[in-house]
Design a protein around this motif. Structure first.
Motif, PDB file in Angstrom:
ATOM      1  N   ARG A 211     -71.971  50.662 -62.365  1.00 24.73           N
ATOM      2  CA  ARG A 211     -72.676  49.740 -63.252  1.00 24.73           C
ATOM      3  C   ARG A 211     -72.627  48.326 -62.874  1.00 24.73           C
ATOM      4  NH1 ARG A 211     -73.811  51.424 -67.761  1.00 24.73           N
ATOM      5  NH2 ARG A 211     -72.428  53.377 -67.724  1.00 24.73           N
TER       6      ARG A 211
ATOM      7  N   SER B 218     -68.290  55.029 -62.515  1.00 25.08           N
ATOM      8  CA  SER B 218     -69.351  54.639 -63.058  1.00 25.08           C
ATOM      9  C   SER B 218     -69.407  53.303 -63.313  1.00 25.08           C
ATOM     10  CB  SER B 218     -69.571  55.538 -64.253  1.00 25.08           C
ATOM     11  OG  SER B 218     -68.525  55.569 -65.413  1.00 25.08           O
TER      12      SER B 218
ATOM     13  N   PRO C 171     -64.389  55.937 -74.586  1.00 27.20           N
ATOM     14  CA  PRO C 171     -65.303  54.964 -73.834  1.00 27.20           C
ATOM     15  C   PRO C 171     -64.585  53.782 -73.366  1.00 27.20           C
ATOM     16  CG  PRO C 171     -65.339  54.518 -76.347  1.00 27.20           C
ATOM     17  CD  PRO C 171     -64.684  55.778 -76.087  1.00 27.20           C
ATOM     18  N   VAL C 172     -64.778  53.466 -71.943  1.00 25.56           N
ATOM     19  CA  VAL C 172     -64.409  52.245 -71.628  1.00 25.56           C
ATOM     20  C   VAL C 172     -64.719  50.893 -72.179  1.00 25.56           C
ATOM     21  CG1 VAL C 172     -63.794  50.816 -69.569  1.00 25.56           C
ATOM     22  CG2 VAL C 172     -63.873  53.339 -69.352  1.00 25.56           C
TER      23      VAL C 172
ATOM     24  N   ASP D 294     -75.197  54.689 -71.394  1.00 29.94           N
ATOM     25  CA  ASP D 294     -74.844  53.237 -71.093  1.00 29.94           C
ATOM     26  C   ASP D 294     -73.515  52.862 -71.347  1.00 29.94           C
ATOM     27  OD1 ASP D 294     -74.989  53.272 -73.900  1.00 29.94           O
ATOM     28  OD2 ASP D 294     -76.205  51.639 -73.964  1.00 29.94           O
ATOM     29  N   ALA D 295     -72.517  53.966 -71.333  1.00 31.17           N
ATOM     30  CA  ALA D 295     -71.275  53.639 -71.388  1.00 31.17           C
ATOM     31  C   ALA D 295     -70.373  54.422 -70.411  1.00 31.17           C
ATOM     32  CB  ALA D 295     -70.561  53.934 -72.800  1.00 31.17           C
ATOM     33  N   ASP D 296     -69.215  53.785 -70.043  1.00 27.47           N
ATOM     34  CA  ASP D 296     -68.441  54.527 -69.023  1.00 27.47           C
ATOM     35  C   ASP D 296     -67.087  55.341 -69.953  1.00 27.47           C
ATOM     36  OD1 ASP D 296     -69.822  53.512 -66.603  1.00 27.47           O
ATOM     37  OD2 ASP D 296     -68.871  51.388 -67.630  1.00 27.47           O
ATOM     38  N   TYR D 297     -66.415  56.363 -69.535  1.00 26.95           N
ATOM     39  CA  TYR D 297     -65.614  57.239 -70.197  1.00 26.95           C
ATOM     40  C   TYR D 297     -64.286  57.381 -69.348  1.00 26.95           C
ATOM     41  CZ  TYR D 297     -69.729  57.889 -73.241  1.00 26.95           C
ATOM     42  OH  TYR D 297     -70.770  57.515 -73.782  1.00 26.95           O
ATOM     43  N   THR D 298     -63.285  57.637 -69.995  1.00 26.19           N
ATOM     44  CA  THR D 298     -61.883  58.001 -69.477  1.00 26.19           C
ATOM     45  C   THR D 298     -61.486  59.261 -70.206  1.00 26.19           C
ATOM     46  OG1 THR D 298     -60.589  56.449 -70.431  1.00 26.19           O
ATOM     47  CG2 THR D 298     -61.509  55.540 -68.471  1.00 26.19           C
TER      48      THR D 298
END
Lengths: 84, 391
Positions: free
Chosen positions: B175, B171, A79-80, A44-48
């Motif tokens: 979302r 992503s 994590p973003v 449930d997180a976004d990443y760079t």
């Protein structure tokens, strides 16, 4: 061009770390996806991705072969963050 | 300078006069916003515009240094501004209550040296990024979770700087898209994921954001950077943010947009521009609008007149259910891209329900600022929920 790149990938909290070999035609997003799947990072997180060796944030869509990553570099999956 | 700032004068290169002349926009009076304002006020920054739409709740008190139990139910921006004035009455904190998309006019933003973004969602971050791109104002983006703090510096006053969207992963867009139905209307059932945060990460982000906004110890630079802190491990990573040539947000901006102030109606300069170009240019509205609204069974629903040519964000997916037959058979068309001539034909003499219009003309991004008239007293720039009280 080198056939493969040997890199180190780690999480931002540095609790996970792995030496990997990737195709230079891979993207930053591919590395992130591999980290999320292999280390079961929260989905449930976004990443760079950050190249801590060169001190550059990597655009997720960019090819690793674009010269932003070299043999032996250490990449950090961050994590973003969005909360304020 | 007063004795209050004596210790600052002992720091090499520290200019209290420069700080006193600085004006910043801080968007979000939550956990990071409180900490950023606290640092800016203690440092003696001259003026802070503090934007927030929300009211204080009891759970905010574990992370908000300026809020008290007696503030619960009060507009956060007002409460924080009042307490900040008690800390240093030399600093002016102007609370702007309401949706920042309405309260932050381009002229107000252009008067600021930087914008400090302390909000809690992607959509507002994208909007503030767009406004800073148009205005050519530096953007400081601060965000946290329960363990990490990040501050990103986007020096958008400098040509060639990266923007917030240059490194945003796909992503994140996916979302954001989940908040909307396939037609583009807000989903009723959507619940924002609550990310727990603490005073520790908030104070870290607030301190770094204040320092970055004031460029303490450095001069102007076109290099963006991200500072990422793990507050438990005590580690920090600093990385450069390069501009991405294919960025969906900033690739069209070779420099800040040429801003043309306009009343929110079809007079100059829009009419002049359309006349000079035969109305044949592609334009993008700041706010998507509803251009089609028709039930597949009944034709136009009874409320069609109230819905057509209105901002889509003023509605949610309930309007896809027909008021006549009660079925979810209404097709809603939402657009933000038009030909200028088409837009003029659609609206005639009616005001445009948007804050600005962007057009790419002769290599320049042109922004027709429809809120500019509000600066001269038009009610559009001061919606009823907006209050501007200098404490």
């Amino acid at each position: 061009m080198t056939a493969e790149l040997r890199l180190t990938v780690r999480t931002a909290d540095q609790t996970r770390r792995a030496d990997i070999t990737v195709d230079p035609a891979s993207t930053g997003a591919d590395v992130i996806q591999g980290a999320v799947e292999n280390w079961a990072l929260p989905r449930d997180a976004d990443y760079t991705l950050v190249n801590t060796t060169t001190g550059q944030v990597l655009a997720p869509a960019d090819l690793l072969a674009r010269g932003t990553v070299r043999e032996g570099d250490v990449l950090e999956v961050q994590p973003v963050l969005v909360a304020g | 300078m007063s004795a209050r700032y004596h210790r600052h004068t002992l720091i090499d290169g520290f200019s209290q006069e420069r700080l006193a002349a600085t004006r910043l926009a801080v968007v979000g009076a939550g956990a990071i916003g409180n900490e950023a304002v606290k640092n800016l006020v203690l440092l003696g920054v001259g003026h802070i515009d503090l934007h927030d739409f929300d009211r204080a709740e009891i759970h905010n008190l574990t992370r908000s240094i300026f809020l008290r139990e007696s503030d619960v139910g009060t507009e956060k921006a007002v409460a924080v501004a009042q307490r900040a004035a008690e800390v240093d009455p030399n600093v002016t904190v102007t609370p702007l209550c309401g949706d920042v998309w309405d309260t932050l006019t381009l002229a107000r933003l252009e008067a600021c040296d930087a914008l400090v973004c302390c909000v809690d969602n992607f959509e507002t971050r994208l909007r503030l990024n767009q406004l800073c791109l148009i205005a050519g104002v530096d953007l400081i983006n601060a965000a946290i979770d329960s363990r990490h703090a990040t501050v990103e510096v986007f020096p958008l006053s400098q040509p060639g700087a990266a923007c917030y969207e240059c490194h945003l992963p796909e992503s994140a867009y996916a979302r954001m898209a989940r908040r909307y139905s396939c037609g583009g209307l807000r989903r009723l059932a959507w619940r924002e994921n609550i990310v727990p945060t603490t005073a520790i990460t908030a104070s870290m982000a607030g301190a770094l954001a204040a320092s970055a906004a004031l460029r303490l110890g450095e001069g102007p630079s076109a290099t963006g950077r991200r500072i990422f802190c793990d507050t438990r491990a005590g580690t920090t990573t600093v990385a450069a943010l390069a501009r991405r040539e294919t960025c969906v947000a900033c690739s069209a901006f070779s420099r800040p947009a040429l801003r043309l102030p306009a009343a929110n109606r079809w007079d100059s300069p829009l009419r002049d521009l359309a006349g000079a170009l035969d109305g044949d240019i592609a334009v993008r509205l700041s706010d998507p609008i509803i251009t089609g609204y028709r039930c597949a069974r009944c034709g136009p629903p009874p409320d069609a007149a109230q819905v057509m040519l209105v901002r889509a964000r003023d509605f949610d997916e309930r309007i896809a259910r027909c008021g006549a037959c009660g079925q979810p058979t209404v097709r809603v068309d939402i657009r933000d891209r038009f030909r200028l001539s088409e837009l003029m034909e659609l609206f005639g003499e009616r005001p445009l329900p948007a804050r600005h219009v962007l057009a790419h003309i002769g290599g320049d991004m042109v922004c027709i600022d429809l809120l500019a008239a509000g600066e001269a007293g038009d009610a559009r720039a001061a919606p009823p929920s907006t209050r501007e009280d200098a404490p």
